[in-house]
Design a protein around this motif. Structure first.
Motif, short mmCIF file in Angstrom:
data_model
loop_
_atom_site.label_atom_id
_atom_site.label_comp_id
_atom_site.label_asym_id
_atom_site.label_seq_id
_atom_site.Cartn_x
_atom_site.Cartn_y
_atom_site.Cartn_z
N GLY A 31 0.80 -1.22 0.00
CA GLY A 31 0.00 0.00 0.00
C GLY A 31 0.83 1.27 0.00
N THR A 32 2.16 1.11 0.13
CA THR A 32 3.07 2.26 0.06
C THR A 32 3.55 2.41 -1.38
N THR A 33 3.48 3.61 -1.91
CA THR A 33 3.87 3.80 -3.31
C THR A 33 5.36 3.60 -3.52
N TRP A 34 5.69 3.03 -4.67
CA TRP A 34 7.09 2.87 -5.07
C TRP A 34 7.50 3.98 -6.06
N ALA A 35 6.83 5.11 -5.98
CA ALA A 35 7.16 6.22 -6.88
C ALA A 35 8.47 6.85 -6.44
N GLU A 36 9.53 6.51 -7.13
CA GLU A 36 10.84 7.07 -6.85
C GLU A 36 11.44 7.63 -8.14
#
Length: 567
Positions: free
Chosen positions: A213-218
């Motif tokens: 549920g934590t975004t992997w937007a890096e």
């Protein structure tokens, strides 16, 4: 192969030229980017030939050519990423929503199918001859024909030959790097693991703990227009680990979910079976080795045989697998039961360079066949890198190291600097600038004959270094990277050291690896990250969450935990 540091030094001028274009008006800047993309792609195709033709040259077989292609693809990645940062149309946003949702669905399907297959096999009676069982699910992008790439309305904006470039990169991933996997699931089975089909996914290690549920937007996935998308791990892996820029990802068409099952019977000439040393007494272990020694080549001493066979049998010289089964001293210890033997054999990874050389002294054969756990002393160590996926304990590891340093006798006068990546960039610039000035001062004093050995050790901690160099102005990011690179290269000999942490070995971290001979690698989110850091995928496959790690110390790898890392 070139070192990452060398590649970084050679490419820095090109990246400076590209970054200098930021001062141009947007329209002119885009034209320059587009022209450079096309020049880079022409250079790639001169090396590879046309990937759409069967007669295309086998460029991937040449290490030197493959290295050049990878370097050029890195430049293309940077250019298209900067163009996407400017452009990012509504159509691309919708496409990203669709692609990300599709990859997440495929990931869930891969884990689900792997779990079902594994549980079905666990419910079947195992043949006594089944020495090895592997169930592995994978999600891959294959990319070997034109139909694997789609065309979109924004193609003209980028000016890229997307089909050929995506196929070239797929060939690089498959035939050079040897891995097309975006994400995989492989439960760790052995005859004594105790796995049952009634166990939970987490107990069987077949749960998708990466998508929590934590975004992997890096990095380039972190765009204001994409903030509403919770990026799944597979999307992150394609862009960050397999080096496809976002515009490529939006055009990648054919993904594959696959579950492979392998059951093996493995036996030697004398009938002993796979991993025979895990379930034998120490005397049986000794008898096996000594039985082979009786038939050793004429003229070879016992010590020479033990040395050679130990290397061949247990791969002690190669640091490529997750464990090196430690042979134990066969004449100093009493008989032990199977479980004790198993525990002692599975303790550490060891390098041949740390074992006593028994080739010229048969009396050292027993010492060669024994191994002990290793610790490291950071007071005498150089820079240290701490890596691991989110929530694996990087900050805890750093805290333990700092606390240990503060409590050691040599801590008198030791100074600490902590760079908080959540604060504005000027804070990091100021601290790193001060360290560089101190480095110059000590270097100058040393050059005129002043003994600086009594100067206080300065330890600088940067938690999540990748975050620090991904944000801020171009000049600020360049200043930080240059300062850190200089301190890493020159600081150790002048009493100025770095402790860096990072979620994964980003390009900026890879550029520093040559100057970080000591690395603490917790569980990582991708086997490729482990391969970069350890030259082994062990930190992905063979570590549990919560403090287990591998210590990489000047090429020697040991398995340890947070509680036992400092001694």
């Amino acid at each position: 192969m070139k070192h990452y540091g060398d590649l970084y030094e050679q490419d820095i001028k090109w990246f400076e030229i590209i970054d200098a274009l930021d001062t141009l008006p947007e329209e002119e800047r885009i034209e320059r980017y587009r022209a450079e993309v096309q020049e880079v792609e022409k250079s790639i195709l001169r090396l590879t030939g046309d990937p759409l033709k069967l007669s295309a040259r086998r460029w991937e077989k040449s290490e030197r050519t493959a290295e050049k292609v990878e370097d050029l693809l890195g430049r293309r990645y940077y250019l298209l990423s900067k163009m996407f940062e400017i452009h990012c149309s509504e159509a691309e946003v919708k496409r990203m929503e669709s692609v990300n949702a599709h990859l997440y669905e495929l990931t869930c399907d891969m884990f689900s199918r792997t779990g079902r297959m594994y549980r079905n096999i666990l419910d079947l009676p195992m043949d006594p001859k089944d020495d090895d069982l592997t169930v592995e699910g994978t999600l891959k992008y294959w990319g070997d024909s034109a139909q694997d790439v789609i065309h979109l309305e924004d193609d003209g904006f980028y000016g890229s030959d997307f089909t050929r470039m995506i196929l070239v990169n797929a060939t690089l991933q498959r035939d050079v790097k040897g891995d097309l996997e975006i994400i995989s699931c492989r439960p760790l089975w052995d005859p004594g693991c105790g796995h049952k089909s009634s166990m939970s996914d987490a107990e069987l290690d077949i749960d998708n703990h990466l998508d929590d549920g934590t975004t992997w937007a890096e990095s380039w996935l972190r765009h204001p227009k994409l903030d509403h998308i919770c990026m799944c791990y597979a999307t992150h892996a394609v862009v960050t680990h397999q080096d496809y820029p976002v515009p490529d990802l939006l055009r990648m068409n054919t993904f594959e979910v696959k579950v492979d099952v392998t059951v093996q019977q493995i036996s030697e000439q004398d009938g002993t079976r796979f991993f025979w040393w895990k379930d034998c007494t120490e005397q049986e272990f000794v008898d096996k080795f000594m039985h082979e020694a009786q038939s050793r080549p004429s003229g070879e001493s016992l010590g020479e045989f033990v040395w050679r066979r130990g290397i061949e049998y247990f791969e002690l010289e190669e640091v490529e697998e997750s464990h090196r089964w430690l042979l134990k001293d066969f004449d100093k210890h009493p008989r032990m039961d199977c479980e004790e033997i198993k525990d002692r054999l599975q303790t550490d990874i060891i390098s041949i360079s740390r074992l006593p050389d028994c080739r010229k002294d048969d009396n050292l054969a027993g010492d060669f066949l024994s191994g002990e756990g290793r610790y490291f002393d950071y007071v005498t160590a150089s820079n240290i890198l701490v890596t691991g996926a989110p929530k694996q304990g990087k900050s805890t590891a750093i805290r333990i190291i700092v606390d240990a340093l503060k409590s050691c006798p040599e801590a008198s006068g030791m100074q600490f600097r902590v760079i908080d990546t959540s604060k504005p960039h000027w804070d990091a610039d100021e601290t790193l600038g001060e360290l560089c000035r101190e480095l110059e001062r000590r270097e100058t004093l040393q050059n005129v004959g002043v003994d600086i050995s009594g100067f206080p050790l300065i330890v600088t901690v940067i938690d999540e270094y990748s975050d620090l160099v991904e944000f801020g102005s171009r000049d600020s990011r360049r200043s930080v990277k240059d300062s850190v690179l200089r301190i890493a290269k020159e600081g150790s000999g002048l009493g100025i050291r770095l402790i860096l942490s990072s979620r994964h070995p980003s390009k900026e971290v890879k550029a520093l690896l040559d100057y970080f001979p000591t690395r603490l690698v917790l569980r990582v989110s991708d086997p490729k990250d482990s391969k970069v850091l350890l030259k082994s995928e062990a930190a992905f496959w063979d570590l549990n969450s919560g403090g287990e790690m591998f210590l990489y110390d000047n090429g020697v790898i040991s398995h340890c935990s947070l509680s036992g890392v400092i001694h």
